[in-house]
Scaffold this active site. Sequence first.
Site, PDB file in Angstrom:
ATOM      1  CG  HIS A   1      35.347  41.333  36.541  1.00  0.00           C
ATOM      2  ND1 HIS A   1      35.367  42.403  35.680  1.00  0.00           N
ATOM      3  CD2 HIS A   1      35.427  41.862  37.794  1.00  0.00           C
ATOM      4  CE1 HIS A   1      35.427  43.528  36.368  1.00  0.00           C
ATOM      5  NE2 HIS A   1      35.480  43.228  37.654  1.00  0.00           N
TER       6      HIS A   1
ATOM      7  CD  GLN B   1      38.265  45.967  34.219  1.00  0.00           C
ATOM      8  OE1 GLN B   1      37.226  46.451  34.681  1.00  0.00           O
ATOM      9  NE2 GLN B   1      39.020  46.627  33.353  1.00  0.00           N
TER      10      GLN B   1
ATOM     11  CB  ILE C   1      34.892  36.296  31.619  1.00  0.00           C
ATOM     12  CG1 ILE C   1      33.925  36.675  30.493  1.00  0.00           C
ATOM     13  CG2 ILE C   1      34.587  37.128  32.866  1.00  0.00           C
ATOM     14  CD1 ILE C   1      32.454  36.424  30.845  1.00  0.00           C
TER      15      ILE C   1
ATOM     16  CB  SER D   1      35.331  52.184  29.460  1.00  0.00           C
ATOM     17  OG  SER D   1      34.647  51.364  30.414  1.00  0.00           O
TER      18      SER D   1
END
Length: 240
Positions: A111, A93, A95, A180
């Site tokens: 992402h 996720q 970058i 999370s």
Amino acid sequence: MREIESIVVLTGAGISAESGLPTFRGAGGVWEHYRVEDVASPQAFARDPQLVHRFYNSRRQKLLSANIKPNSAHLALAAFESAFDGEFLVVTQNIDNLHEQAGSENIVHMHGELLKKRCQQCLQVTFVYEDINTSDGCERCGKQGTLRPHVVWFGEMPLEMDHIHQALEKCDLFISVGTSGNVYPAAGFVDIANMWNSHSVEINLEPSAIESSFKEKIYGPAASMLPKFLTQLQTKTTVG
Ligand code: BV8
């Protein structure tokens, strides 16, 4: 028990925390200083493109600073991948490019990537290491003001979802590290893995929002917990 022939690892901001990159939702996190809706959505970019460029330009310069390096969690993933003779995919996720710097090869940046820019006119995607501004022109089509970070904002479709789903349906082991579990569709990947009877492991500083979906849970800093876990995994041929 299931032979381990295919592994998918999902990583989030927590795997880069010990490299010095802030997470999003923890203390000192990115969202403490910026509101998501002001900097991480197409509407935000349309409303104030220079604010969004400032947000990503500052993160890009931090990522490129000399003291930001892969930590032992990134390095352990890359070492495991090169020694593993099955299928191994890192779906991140994040970058940042710390998985690449550590030597991981099979990576999906669902992402997007901070070090890439995209022209909204001709859709060319190229690497970028300096600031992007609204006055910049596209090298290919020459159009001005159409450049944006090649990053997936809220409300935009993550990248390579078909590839990710195919890997999740096949995998014998799904490992989630440093996330999370707040952002979808990434937070739903464990449910897909469970549907196909994979073994699922959460490795995180603390229980995530989706901790109950995991068959195995390991809590503590990724830079020490992940190398330990992967070393033990190397001696196993089956899971579950
Ligand atoms: C989409 C790039 C649809 C930008 C990011 C249900 C289904 C589908 C969508 C939704 C849904 N419900 C809501 C949605 C919409 C939305 C969403 O999920 N909202 C949430 C907030 C409720 N999702 C989307 O908009 C997604 N797109 O659904 O499109 C669609 C369909 C058809 C057509 C068009 C569109 C797109 C989401 C992507 C947004 N972009 N990133 C940027 O980076 O600036 S998301 C952002 O949060 C981050 O980039 C990161 O990738 C993501 C998740 O954060 P984490 O990585 O988990 O980081 P966080 O700080 O939250 O947690 C860190 C964890 O690490 C903590 O648990 C902490 O304890 C732990 N930790 C800390 N230190 C350590 C550690 N662990 C180990 N060791 C340590 N040392």
